[in-house]
Enzyme design. Structure first.
Site, PDB file in Angstrom:
ATOM      1  N   TYR A   1       0.749  -1.287  -0.170  1.00 28.78           N
ATOM      2  CA  TYR A   1       0.054   0.248  -0.119  1.00 28.78           C
ATOM      3  C   TYR A   1       0.853   1.026  -0.632  1.00 28.78           C
ATOM      4  O   TYR A   1       1.904   1.000   0.129  1.00 28.78           O
ATOM      5  CB  TYR A   1      -1.060  -0.327   0.749  1.00 28.78           C
ATOM      6  CG  TYR A   1      -0.905  -0.112   2.501  1.00 28.78           C
ATOM      7  CD1 TYR A   1       0.237  -0.169   3.040  1.00 28.78           C
ATOM      8  CD2 TYR A   1      -1.648  -0.301   3.543  1.00 28.78           C
ATOM      9  CE1 TYR A   1       0.555  -0.101   4.459  1.00 28.78           C
ATOM     10  CE2 TYR A   1      -1.515  -0.500   5.211  1.00 28.78           C
ATOM     11  CZ  TYR A   1      -0.566   0.050   5.041  1.00 28.78           C
ATOM     12  OH  TYR A   1       0.030  -0.489   6.833  1.00 28.78           O
ATOM     13  N   GLU A   2       0.233   2.322   0.091  1.00 27.49           N
ATOM     14  CA  GLU A   2       0.723   4.025  -0.301  1.00 27.49           C
ATOM     15  C   GLU A   2       1.681   3.836  -1.605  1.00 27.49           C
ATOM     16  O   GLU A   2       2.746   4.098  -1.538  1.00 27.49           O
ATOM     17  CB  GLU A   2       1.455   4.413   0.563  1.00 27.49           C
ATOM     18  CG  GLU A   2       0.927   4.093   1.974  1.00 27.49           C
ATOM     19  CD  GLU A   2      -0.461   5.132   1.769  1.00 27.49           C
ATOM     20  OE1 GLU A   2      -0.706   5.796   1.203  1.00 27.49           O
ATOM     21  OE2 GLU A   2      -1.756   4.633   2.799  1.00 27.49           O
ATOM     22  N   GLY A   3       1.598   2.802  -2.479  1.00 23.72           N
ATOM     23  CA  GLY A   3       2.421   2.683  -3.470  1.00 23.72           C
ATOM     24  C   GLY A   3       2.907   1.835  -3.300  1.00 23.72           C
ATOM     25  O   GLY A   3       4.037   1.346  -2.722  1.00 23.72           O
TER      26      GLY A   3
END
Lengths: 592, 592
Positions: free
Chosen positions: B434-436
């Protein structure tokens, strides 16, 4: 829900292009022509994809339940088990004298990969039965074999292996379970065993436990361990089931994965058992089962990686995000499929190169076992004894890593239950631990196998690699892309072995501190050898005018990827080993 | 049940011996003397170990439940949340103008590591609130700030970030959520967002959603995205809660880990929202939140590794199996603790070297943010912009790996629920996604950050490493064991960057195919630099007559381990990169 498509084309390639099984002088191999293997693998693959795979998420979700001493397996497992029995899959390579089909072990591993990919937790019930069958076949009395083997081959009865106790796993010398000899030649077993896969369940009529225990008065430590057969139900002289034996399931373990398989606490409260093999030689007898199980566990690591890869690939082909940096590949759509992106491609190639190389290695190893077992080839026996810890340790360490890479290909979907890839990661995780942690595999390789028979097996392995590199010189392309890097890697591996030998006199710890790295170096050299030979086989098939050239060209390209991007790890492992034992052991235990 | 002991001694070392915070000319740092940091960290550590840690397995087991649109968090979470609020932890580094305590971000990260180690799923609720606070603080109007920030700082209201939709995650240009302008200056939002952490829960009175959406008629792709504030309950002019807004939780995701955090499907059915920042500049505004979140996620990877390591170490000291190969270490007992075995030791040293090096790196990064934010240091801003993807990608890839290593130290116990280490593995897994995803981090590093400002930040980083290596020459021991290998690794990293530049004209894919390797090379160089500086700081403390020399000696020994056994991976990554794009992209997508 994840998909499973049996890798039939690739298995055919390994069996026929790489190993050329039907040309080998091994009993049973002559019958393995393409039509036969295709029929067998196709049938197994259908069972795997149609019956077992749909039950995999069910087993994960439901898990097993212990109710009044009885373990209920997940919904559908019983019916699937019956289908496995009906197909005769449990006795595929078992002795025809006891009702088996007498196929080579190789075919058992090829079909086994598919069963495990489809449903690892389910397949463990029969996998352990097979191991118990082998131990009993090798060490049981004629009576024991006649009584138990036909039922185990048929799947009517299942089998287990009982080693671990709460206070001892790896160090079996600490075992406390006692076996008291009785007047009638039987023994009474008392003690507790834990982490017993399939220790209790509702799939089979009887469960045959193979149990390590100590006969009072015997030698201390591992030299005082004997192996016993303890059936859940005692068997009457006519083969029918008699009284319930005093062995019960005291609890189920909650764990990270393989929820469909019952991991049991087993309590032996004066249970009746019979000695298998010689008194105090139980560990040796159990190792028949253990060595087989280790190959099986290596195969599990590979099989989970294989099915995870299939799902990652499917996702990468369908998920539309972003555009290729070299220009839109699907300009008509809202975005390109993510397989166009180099970093996604890298992840997929890592998986593909491992899965196909690992499959070749696992089947080659199975073939070595056949060579030793069926054809009496002592060299092959030595080689597989050397490489068993590598099959187990390398294929599970890298297999887990490959599952994690597959999960990464799916991004957020890889973390959610629906897509099912996270289950492969959780299930694969146990393979690095059970049947001897991978640390134990590394110690086995470096501490025992490497030097056994004066290092003869290791030298034979290096000679095998060298011979292939020599042979490959005739093809400049194979030589440059495969043989030269492999030669270098093999040299580095030998250098690591030499380092251990040089250090041994003053630092017995050195080899142990480098054992993990050495196991991985060996694994890479094995897969490098497989890839070299596969590339060669692919070129041969292309030269012969193969009807599906794309398959063979992809094989060569994937091999090149392995050599270019995985094999260089060998040099790093060597550097780690040569940094010596000091950095590893510098700290006092209290200083951590 | 796992244990958690806050790493207070080690944090003190990083803050005071390594960073020497109280000597730095950064607003707020002068107050960070040893007594103050000890008091703050001690208090946070107590909350973490006494309140949050016991709830970690509870949250994992119970998960969140959606009942009639309301999400129930696990038992105990509400009380713990109140304790966090009471302690003022949520506003530790927030703007005093809105009720925050105005401490440096560094202290937020140090306390944050402990909260995350103790209970990652729980801490996400406040972690995301902090991110939303930052975005709003940077881009909101004065009115918005006055209305929302005090409540968010106080924890009465929580925050979320809404980016992903079912058909788009990374490729935000595909967003379909629409925001229709209304007469009163507000917008009506319609669409579906997925994987929204803390999208709905029962811990706070209100939830402030920051939502990316498109205003009809705007530019195509990412240039047409705007950021909106959408509260769960509309806020009356007097600050009290008004009507329920048309945003609802449509479902909870079942996932591999972080079960205690609600991962929500959020439906916007004409919900009222307000523009944050400029029209069509939403992505830029969201990146304020995203960049902070990426540092936070890197910290999560480290924090899970830290607590997993603690539990692995505890197990290795207590579990008795086998004997040391150099002679029994506890001859009185039945066996030696497994920490005596070199391969177990290797696993522990791998974890320790990563955890302590990673902690230094994360806090150093936080300190760079303070330097940029509080002291206006443009160089520090450039450096942290370059290294943010490395903090996120490297600390989570290696943090997960370290958790897996901890699990391996426990053997079979590592796979069972009771010991709790398997939860750390499952929870840590999301940090790589997550978050890229870490693939996106690598692309950000190589495709954007490396060349931004004409490569100035990268050059500054190399200069920083070089300057330290130069300085270290004065101590022959530090020079030989730390500076020389670091210099070599930094050279290899520059060689990789040069390779990308040379390839760029004819192969734009080359850098992307090597991005993952480049990120890991950079991470190793960063940790190498941290270890060099820590070893130096430890020697200084020893020379000054430290009262606990054992701590500092262990620090030096652990650093040596990192340099000897982790840093050599840099060379392998370079070899992979230099093998070029061809092996990665050789196959046609259809040929897989």
């Amino acid at each position: 829900m994840p998909s499973y498509t049996p890798p039939l084309r690739d298995m055919e390639f390994v069996l026929h292009d790489l190993l050329q099984v039907e040309t080998l002088d091994i009993p049973g191999y002559a019958e393995l022509d393409r039509d036969t293997t295709r029929a067998i693998l196709g049938e197994a693959g259908r069972l795997a994809s149609e019956v077992l795979a749909p039950l995999n998420p069910v087993g994960d979700r439901e898990g097993c339940r212990l109710e009044n001493g009885v373990v209920r397996t997940p919904q559908g497992f019983r019916e699937a088990y019956e289908r496995m029995r009906d197909g005769g899959w449990m006795g595929l390579d078992a002795d025809p004298a006891y009702g088996g089909q007498g196929m080579p072990y190789l075919m058992n591993c090829a079909t086994g990969e598919m069963f495990v990919s489809a449903n690892m937790a389910f397949n463990m019930y029969q996998g352990l039965t097979h191991g118990a069958y082998s131990a009993l076949h090798a060490h049981g009395t004629e009576d024991q074999k006649a009584t138990y083997l036909p039922k185990m081959i048929d799947g009517a009865w299942s089998g287990t292996m009982n080693l671990t106790e709460p206070h001892c796993g790896t160090d079996l010398g600490l075992i406390r379970t006692r076996a008291e000899p009785q007047q009638d030649g039987s023994y009474r077993l008392t003690g507790q065993k834990i982490w017993i896969s399939g220790g209790e369940h509702d799939l089979a009529e009887n469960i045959i436990h193979l149990v390590l225990a100590k006969i009072p008065g015997g030698p201390e430590g591992t030299r005082g361990i004997s192996l016993f057969l303890v059936p859940k139900y005692l068997v009457n002289p006519d083969g029918s089931l008699g009284d319930r034996n005093a062995v019960t399931c005291g609890g189920l373990e909650e764990k990270m994965g393989i929820h469909g398989n019952a991991t049991c606490v087993m309590n032996y409260d004066g249970a009746t058992g019979w000695l298998v093999g010689e008194t105090h030689k139980g560990l040796k007898a159990m190792f028949t089962m253990m060595n087989e199980a280790r190959i099986g566990v290596g195969l599990q690591g590979l099989a989970q990686a294989a099915v995870a890869y299939e799902n990652a690939l499917g996702f990468a082909r369908e998920r539309l995000q972003g555009r290729s940096v070299t220009g839109a590949k699907h300009p008509g759509g809202p975005a390109d499929p993510i397989i166009v992106h180099p970093d996604v491609r890298r992840g997929l190639m890592d998986q593909k190169a491992f899965v196909e190389g690992g499959r070749a290695f696992a089947l080659w190893a199975a073939h070595m076992i056949d060579r030793g077992h069926l054809a009496g080839d002592v060299g092959a026996q030595g080689l597989i004894s050397l490489l068993t810890p590598v099959v187990k340790g390398f294929l599970t360490d890298r297999g887990f890593e490959s599952c994690v890479a597959a999960q990464q290909t799916l991004g957020g979907s890889g973390f959610t239950r629906d897509w099912g890839v996270e289950q492969f990661v959780r299930d694969a995780r146990i393979t690095m631990i059970y049947e001897g942690t991978n640390g134990i595999q590394a110690l086995d390789l470096v501490g025992r196998k490497l030097a056994s028979d004066g290092g003869a097996h290791a030298m034979a392995f290096f000679a095998l690699v060298k011979a292939w590199c020599q042979e490959a010189k005739s093809d400049p392309e194979i030589d440059a892309d495969f043989a030269q890097p492999l030669k270098q890697a093999s040299k580095e591996l030998q250098q690591a072995a030499a380092y251990f030998m040089a250090q041994a006199p003053r630092s017995p710890d050195a080899a142990l501190a480098g054992a993990h790295d050495f196991l991985h170096m060996t694994g890479h050299v094995c897969l490098g050898l497989m890839w070299g030979r596969m590339a060669q086989a692919a070129k041969t098939a292309l030269a012969a005018g193969a009807t599906d050239p794309g398959f063979y060209e992809a094989k060569i390209a994937t091999g090149r990827y392995y050599m270019a991007r995985h094999l260089p790890l060998v040099a790093t492992h060597l550097r780690r080993i040569e940094s010596g034992v000091e950095p590893v052991m510098a700290l006092d235990a209290a200083a951590f």
